[in-house]
Design a protein around this motif. Structure first.
Motif, short mmCIF file in Angstrom:
data_model
loop_
_atom_site.label_atom_id
_atom_site.label_comp_id
_atom_site.label_asym_id
_atom_site.label_seq_id
_atom_site.Cartn_x
_atom_site.Cartn_y
_atom_site.Cartn_z
N GLU A 28 8.92 -7.67 -2.76
CA GLU A 28 7.74 -7.94 -1.92
C GLU A 28 8.13 -8.00 -0.45
O GLU A 28 7.40 -7.52 0.42
N TRP A 32 7.07 -5.50 2.65
CA TRP A 32 6.48 -5.99 3.90
C TRP A 32 7.27 -5.44 5.10
O TRP A 32 6.68 -4.98 6.07
N TRP A 49 10.78 -15.91 5.03
CA TRP A 49 10.36 -15.76 3.63
C TRP A 49 10.70 -17.03 2.83
O TRP A 49 9.86 -17.56 2.10
N LEU A 62 4.35 -14.40 2.73
CA LEU A 62 3.78 -13.22 3.40
C LEU A 62 2.89 -13.63 4.58
O LEU A 62 2.92 -12.99 5.63
N GLU A 66 3.46 -12.54 8.55
CA GLU A 66 2.41 -11.97 9.39
C GLU A 66 2.22 -12.80 10.66
O GLU A 66 2.09 -12.25 11.75
#
Length: 81
Positions: A28, A32, A49, A62, A66
């Motif tokens: 994941e 990203w 993370w 996530l 961002e």
């Protein structure tokens, strides 16, 4: 439109083997990073993370990535003025 891996005037640090570090990341996080607007180092992305995983799992991790990217882009825009 989402720009990918744009150049920046912010300082970058390089150390170690970034490809080996990237390959060791969870799928994941690798996904990203591949779609990120900035060229994040695997080390700094992994730090953010892990903080997100401690407080809320993958979705929180996530969201933190961002948020960090948005904040970094804002700093970069201010630095270019």
């Amino acid at each position: 439109m989402h720009q990918r891996n744009i150049s920046t005037r912010l300082k970058r640090r390089r150390a170690g083997d970034p490809m080996r570090e990237f390959d060791a990341l969870p799928p994941e996080l690798r996904r990203w990073l591949a779609e990120a607007s900035l060229p994040w180092s695997p080390r700094s992305a992994r730090r953010i993370w892990r903080q997100g995983l401690k407080t809320g799992g993958v979705d929180e991790a996530l969201r933190r990535l961002e948020s960090a990217e948005v904040a970094t882009l804002k700093r970069d825009r201010l630095a270019q003025l």
